[in-house]
Motif scaffolding. Structure first.
Motif: not given
Length: 57
Positions: A27-32, A36-40
């Motif tokens: 879950v932590a990896a998917s949130l990260a 990241l994709s939102l920032c890009v």
């Protein structure tokens, strides 16, 4: 994650795990990855808006 149990009327209980360690990491990896994709996407949007406003018509 550990569930918190309310202690009342003299009852003592140990906290029980609510999820496995592997699930928590997944879950932590998917949130990260989502952050990241939102920032890009946000950076590309800002850059494209700046380029569009800089172009003469």
């Amino acid at each position: 994650m550990i569930r918190s149990l309310r202690v009342g009327a003299g009852f003592q209980a140990r906290p029980t795990p609510a999820a496995s360690n592997r699930l928590t990491h997944a879950v932590a990896a998917s949130l990260a990855a989502g952050c990241l994709s939102l920032c890009v996407i946000l950076a590309l949007t800002v850059m494209s808006i700046r380029m569009a406003t800089a172009m003469p018509f």
